[in-house]
Write a protein that holds these residues in place. Sequence first.
Motif, PDB file in Angstrom:
ATOM      1  N   UNK A  54      50.941  48.393  35.881  1.00 52.76           N
ATOM      2  CA  UNK A  54      49.832  49.320  36.167  1.00 52.76           C
ATOM      3  C   UNK A  54      48.487  48.599  36.053  1.00 52.76           C
ATOM      4  N   UNK A  55      48.327  47.746  35.047  1.00 55.22           N
ATOM      5  CA  UNK A  55      47.069  46.998  34.878  1.00 55.22           C
ATOM      6  C   UNK A  55      46.797  46.113  36.090  1.00 55.22           C
ATOM      7  N   UNK A  56      47.835  45.435  36.576  1.00 57.90           N
ATOM      8  CA  UNK A  56      47.656  44.589  37.764  1.00 57.90           C
ATOM      9  C   UNK A  56      47.265  45.430  38.970  1.00 57.90           C
ATOM     10  N   UNK A  57      47.899  46.572  39.107  1.00 52.07           N
ATOM     11  CA  UNK A  57      47.599  47.464  40.220  1.00 52.07           C
ATOM     12  C   UNK A  57      46.138  47.929  40.153  1.00 52.07           C
ATOM     13  N   UNK A  58      45.683  48.324  38.976  1.00 50.87           N
ATOM     14  CA  UNK A  58      44.299  48.778  38.800  1.00 50.87           C
ATOM     15  C   UNK A  58      43.318  47.638  39.093  1.00 50.87           C
ATOM     16  N   UNK A  59      43.628  46.445  38.600  1.00 53.88           N
ATOM     17  CA  UNK A  59      42.761  45.291  38.841  1.00 53.88           C
ATOM     18  C   UNK A  59      42.661  45.007  40.337  1.00 53.88           C
ATOM     19  N   UNK A  60      43.798  45.041  41.028  1.00 55.02           N
ATOM     20  CA  UNK A  60      43.785  44.808  42.472  1.00 55.02           C
ATOM     21  C   UNK A  60      42.939  45.863  43.182  1.00 55.02           C
ATOM     22  N   UNK A  61      43.032  47.109  42.752  1.00 53.19           N
ATOM     23  CA  UNK A  61      42.234  48.178  43.355  1.00 53.19           C
ATOM     24  C   UNK A  61      40.748  47.954  43.114  1.00 53.19           C
ATOM     25  N   UNK A  62      40.372  47.588  41.889  1.00 51.58           N
ATOM     26  CA  UNK A  62      38.959  47.368  41.561  1.00 51.58           C
ATOM     27  C   UNK A  62      38.375  46.180  42.307  1.00 51.58           C
ATOM     28  N   UNK A  63      39.179  45.144  42.490  1.00 50.98           N
ATOM     29  CA  UNK A  63      38.709  43.961  43.212  1.00 50.98           C
ATOM     30  C   UNK A  63      38.819  44.134  44.725  1.00 50.98           C
ATOM     31  N   UNK A  64      39.673  45.060  45.153  1.00 50.62           N
ATOM     32  CA  UNK A  64      39.907  45.239  46.586  1.00 50.62           C
ATOM     33  C   UNK A  64      40.701  44.089  47.175  1.00 50.62           C
ATOM     34  N   UNK A  65      41.589  43.514  46.349  1.00 50.60           N
ATOM     35  CA  UNK A  65      42.377  42.349  46.756  1.00 50.60           C
ATOM     36  C   UNK A  65      43.843  42.525  46.371  1.00 50.60           C
ATOM     37  N   UNK A  66      44.722  41.866  47.096  1.00 50.22           N
ATOM     38  CA  UNK A  66      46.123  41.757  46.692  1.00 50.22           C
ATOM     39  C   UNK A  66      46.250  40.409  46.005  1.00 50.22           C
ATOM     40  N   UNK A  67      46.630  40.405  44.727  1.00 52.81           N
ATOM     41  CA  UNK A  67      46.692  39.172  43.946  1.00 52.81           C
ATOM     42  C   UNK A  67      48.067  38.521  43.989  1.00 52.81           C
ATOM     43  N   UNK A  68      49.109  39.338  44.083  1.00 53.84           N
ATOM     44  CA  UNK A  68      50.483  38.821  44.041  1.00 53.84           C
ATOM     45  C   UNK A  68      51.319  39.425  45.155  1.00 53.84           C
ATOM     46  N   UNK A  69      52.219  38.610  45.679  1.00 54.99           N
ATOM     47  CA  UNK A  69      53.306  39.135  46.501  1.00 54.99           C
ATOM     48  C   UNK A  69      54.391  39.507  45.504  1.00 54.99           C
ATOM     49  N   UNK A  71      58.105  40.216  44.900  1.00 57.34           N
ATOM     50  CA  UNK A  71      59.418  39.980  45.502  1.00 57.34           C
ATOM     51  C   UNK A  71      60.498  40.236  44.449  1.00 57.34           C
ATOM     52  N   UNK A  72      61.722  40.379  44.886  1.00 59.39           N
ATOM     53  CA  UNK A  72      62.824  40.570  43.937  1.00 59.39           C
ATOM     54  C   UNK A  72      62.959  39.370  43.008  1.00 59.39           C
ATOM     55  N   UNK A  73      62.631  38.203  43.512  1.00 55.38           N
ATOM     56  CA  UNK A  73      62.748  36.983  42.706  1.00 55.38           C
ATOM     57  C   UNK A  73      61.561  36.789  41.761  1.00 55.38           C
ATOM     58  N   UNK A  74      60.551  37.651  41.860  1.00 55.71           N
ATOM     59  CA  UNK A  74      59.396  37.543  40.971  1.00 55.71           C
ATOM     60  C   UNK A  74      58.083  37.643  41.724  1.00 55.71           C
ATOM     61  N   UNK A  75      57.023  37.172  41.086  1.00 57.39           N
ATOM     62  CA  UNK A  75      55.681  37.240  41.656  1.00 57.39           C
ATOM     63  C   UNK A  75      55.294  35.902  42.273  1.00 57.39           C
ATOM     64  N   UNK A  76      54.529  35.993  43.354  1.00 56.76           N
ATOM     65  CA  UNK A  76      53.963  34.796  43.960  1.00 56.76           C
ATOM     66  C   UNK A  76      52.493  35.086  44.234  1.00 56.76           C
ATOM     67  N   UNK A  77      51.618  34.179  43.832  1.00 52.51           N
ATOM     68  CA  UNK A  77      50.188  34.368  44.045  1.00 52.51           C
ATOM     69  C   UNK A  77      49.832  34.356  45.527  1.00 52.51           C
ATOM     70  N   UNK A  78      48.949  35.264  45.917  1.00 53.59           N
ATOM     71  CA  UNK A  78      48.337  35.186  47.243  1.00 53.59           C
ATOM     72  C   UNK A  78      47.210  34.154  47.145  1.00 53.59           C
ATOM     73  N   UNK A  79      46.588  33.841  48.261  1.00 51.29           N
ATOM     74  CA  UNK A  79      45.449  32.907  48.237  1.00 51.29           C
ATOM     75  C   UNK A  79      44.329  33.486  47.364  1.00 51.29           C
ATOM     76  N   UNK A  80      44.041  34.766  47.526  1.00 50.33           N
ATOM     77  CA  UNK A  80      43.020  35.420  46.707  1.00 50.33           C
ATOM     78  C   UNK A  80      43.448  35.446  45.238  1.00 50.33           C
ATOM     79  N   UNK A  81      44.731  35.669  45.004  1.00 49.52           N
ATOM     80  CA  UNK A  81      45.256  35.682  43.639  1.00 49.52           C
ATOM     81  C   UNK A  81      45.094  34.345  42.948  1.00 49.52           C
ATOM     82  N   UNK A  82      45.261  33.271  43.697  1.00 47.32           N
ATOM     83  CA  UNK A  82      45.082  31.926  43.141  1.00 47.32           C
ATOM     84  C   UNK A  82      43.633  31.737  42.696  1.00 47.32           C
ATOM     85  N   UNK A  83      42.689  32.177  43.519  1.00 46.36           N
ATOM     86  CA  UNK A  83      41.262  32.072  43.177  1.00 46.36           C
ATOM     87  C   UNK A  83      40.962  32.899  41.928  1.00 46.36           C
ATOM     88  N   UNK A  84      41.465  34.132  41.899  1.00 44.58           N
ATOM     89  CA  UNK A  84      41.223  35.005  40.741  1.00 44.58           C
ATOM     90  C   UNK A  84      41.864  34.426  39.484  1.00 44.58           C
TER      91      UNK A  84
END
Length: 148
Positions: A54-69, A71-84
């Motif tokens: 939920x915290x990650x979801x709220x942070x993504x909403x506040x920033x207006x960015x998708x930080x992680x993909x 996946x079933x195998x886990x999380x992968x940073x997006x380009x924006x997520x890497x910067x953040x």
Amino acid sequence: MDAIMPRSFRSGACMANLARIEFTSLKLVVVCASVGSITHAAPRCNMSTMCASRRLQILEERLGLVLFYRRKSGLELTAAGRVVAEHSLRILYLLDEMVLSAKEAPQPIGEVFENSGRASRGAKKVPSLGTSPAACSMENSLQMSVYT
């Protein structure tokens, strides 16, 4: 002084959203990026998996960015997520450095008192940043970021 202030402080853009970002959320981004899993990151941040998600979801909403993909195998940073995540790591490092430096600083000897700026018995004195326009601007920015 304006040259050293972040762009969002100078323009006023995004200030409401930035002021509501918590250090715990930034730490969560860094840990999730490191371990690649909310399930493994949550206990390291002293929270449940549901709370972390939920915290990650709220942070993504506040920033207006998708930080992680997600996946079933886990999380992968997006380009924006890497910067953040990189900036979050620096922010957390600077916060730690600030606390350590403040603890090593000599005792304050200013004329500004806690308790709404009025002198009162037993109130601790805190240092003033001064009365120069630059110092007043910085002090106002600090107050704005703390109280908004």
